[in-house]
Design a protein around this motif. Structure first.
Motif, short mmCIF file in Angstrom:
data_model
loop_
_atom_site.label_atom_id
_atom_site.label_comp_id
_atom_site.label_asym_id
_atom_site.label_seq_id
_atom_site.Cartn_x
_atom_site.Cartn_y
_atom_site.Cartn_z
N ALA A 148 0.83 -1.21 0.00
CA ALA A 148 0.00 0.00 0.00
C ALA A 148 0.86 1.25 0.00
CB ALA A 148 -0.91 -0.01 1.22
N ASP A 149 0.26 2.35 -0.49
CA ASP A 149 0.96 3.63 -0.47
C ASP A 149 1.30 4.04 0.96
OD1 ASP A 149 0.75 3.80 -3.22
OD2 ASP A 149 -1.07 5.00 -3.17
N SER A 150 0.37 3.82 1.88
CA SER A 150 0.58 4.17 3.29
C SER A 150 -0.05 3.11 4.16
CB SER A 150 -0.03 5.54 3.61
OG SER A 150 0.58 6.56 2.84
N ARG A 151 0.61 2.76 5.26
CA ARG A 151 0.08 1.74 6.16
C ARG A 151 0.62 1.99 7.56
NH1 ARG A 151 4.24 -0.64 3.29
NH2 ARG A 151 5.82 -1.73 4.55
N THR A 152 -0.05 1.41 8.54
CA THR A 152 0.37 1.52 9.93
C THR A 152 0.42 0.14 10.56
OG1 THR A 152 -1.92 1.92 10.59
CG2 THR A 152 -0.50 3.86 10.29
N ALA A 153 1.26 0.00 11.57
CA ALA A 153 1.33 -1.23 12.35
C ALA A 153 0.37 -1.13 13.52
CB ALA A 153 2.76 -1.44 12.85
N THR A 154 0.24 -2.21 14.28
CA THR A 154 -0.61 -2.21 15.46
C THR A 154 -0.13 -1.16 16.46
OG1 THR A 154 -1.13 -4.55 15.19
CG2 THR A 154 -1.47 -3.59 17.38
N GLY A 155 -1.05 -0.30 16.89
CA GLY A 155 -0.72 0.74 17.85
C GLY A 155 -0.20 2.01 17.24
N GLU A 156 0.04 2.01 15.94
CA GLU A 156 0.58 3.19 15.26
C GLU A 156 -0.55 4.00 14.64
OE1 GLU A 156 3.76 4.24 11.66
OE2 GLU A 156 2.98 2.21 11.93
N ARG A 157 -0.41 5.32 14.67
CA ARG A 157 -1.31 6.23 13.96
C ARG A 157 -0.46 7.16 13.13
NH1 ARG A 157 -2.40 6.32 19.06
NH2 ARG A 157 -1.80 8.51 19.33
N ARG A 158 -0.96 7.54 11.97
CA ARG A 158 -0.13 8.33 11.06
C ARG A 158 -0.97 9.40 10.39
NH1 ARG A 158 3.64 4.89 7.31
NH2 ARG A 158 4.66 4.72 9.33
N GLN A 159 -0.38 10.59 10.27
CA GLN A 159 -1.01 11.71 9.58
C GLN A 159 -0.33 11.93 8.23
OE1 GLN A 159 -1.44 15.28 11.90
NE2 GLN A 159 -1.74 14.17 13.81
#
Length: 318
Positions: free
Chosen positions: A113-124
């Motif tokens: 994916a272009d952008s993704r997060t792991a468990t517990g991570e948040r991203r702007q």
């Protein structure tokens, strides 16, 4: 600003696959369990890699034992690329009609994916059109811009979109339950076991725009959209937008539901005993420290927190 990257590296994923083979097929022993716990604690990324890879154990449980053994051992023995590992595992799940590649965090669409997060991570994020996008825990999206359209595809998890109202191109959002469009809307999408939760904070969203009867969702509305395409307005016990501010905010939520929600942000296993699951929780909790949230529960409710390991936690009656 993006949060620090906590995506497991190839080496940690390989080690997790090795442990999946050992724990599934080797003879259980205290020594094996001790070695596994030592590996988990030896690096912060190991629990993240294990959480993702271990879900394959649930998928493989429905397949013939010799087939799952051969495939896992192939992954263990062949030190090929991460993509090749994932292709092999996805093919196995497809052979068992399990649809693993469509659901797993390690599935190829999510990995690439272009952008993704792991468990517990948040991203702007900020789109090239000026739109603001936030990804919640364990989520993945693709973004595409063309001369005539902006497009976001939700591959997994939860995303909030604050689209730039000064851009006249329609913003199309593709999800597993169907497409929707907006011009300058602010909306939130969350996959769940029933389909998709859609909340609109500003502007409006057109659900299923190409259908014979598209549904216009207005500011302030929250809908549960079922996998079948039907939908209904819902009232929640939690603020669906809370995570965008880094908090979990709930009102009179049963403890069992609260723990299930909190588990989304915490690597490992988090369980709630049935005898305390009906207790209710209210308050606003900072998601940056899930351990502190668990301790706060012991001060407001007659419960205790039992740590079998750092990544295996149970909530029980005090």
């Amino acid at each position: 600003m993006p949060m620090p990257d906590s995506t497991p590296a190839q080496a940690h994923v390989d080690q997790a696959i090795d442990w999946l083979v050992k724990l599934r097929f080797d003879r259980p022993s205290p020594r094996l369990e001790q070695q596994f716990q030592q590996w988990l604690a030896s690096h912060p990324h190991n629990p993240l890699a294990w959480q993702r890879v271990s879900r394959l154990g649930d998928e493989l449980a429905g397949l013939p034992n010799d087939l799952s053994r051969r495939t896992l051992q192939t992954c263990q023995q062949q030190r090929s690329s991460r993509r090749d590992h994932l292709k092999l595992l996805a093919l196995l799940a497809g052979a068992g009609s399990l649809g693993w590649a469509a659901r797993e965090p390690l599935g190829l669409p999510q990995l690439l994916a272009d952008s993704r997060t792991a468990t517990g991570e948040r991203r702007q994020l900020q789109g090239s059109d000026g739109s603001h996008i936030q990804l919640n825990t364990a989520s993945a999206i693709d973004l595409h811009y063309s001369a005539g359209q902006r497009r976001l595809q939700l591959l997994r998890g939860e995303v909030s979109l604050d689209s730039n109202p000064n851009d006249n191109r329609p913003f199309r959002i593709d999800t597993r339950v169907g497409p929707m469009t907006t011009l300058g809307g602010q909306l939130l999408l969350r996959e769940n076991e029933h389909g998709l939760l859609l909340a609109v904070r500003r502007g409006d969203v057109t659900l299923f725009p190409a259908s014979a009867s598209p549904r216009r969702v207005l500011s302030g509305e929250t809908l549960q959209v079922w996998a079948s395409g039907s939908f209904q307005a819902v009232t929640l016990r939690s603020d669906p937008w809370g995570w965008t501010d880094g908090v979990l905010s709930v009102q009179q939520m049963p403890l069992g539901e609260f723990i299930a929600e909190l588990a989304r942000y915490r690597p490992g296993l988090l369980r709630c005993a049935p005898e305390v699951a009906g207790l209710t929780v209210s308050g606003t909790y900072q998601l940056n420290d899930t351990g502190q949230i668990l301790q706060l529960l012991t001060r407001s409710l007659p419960v205790r927190v039992d740590y079998r390991t750092r990544y295996w936690v149970s909530i029980a009656a005090a």
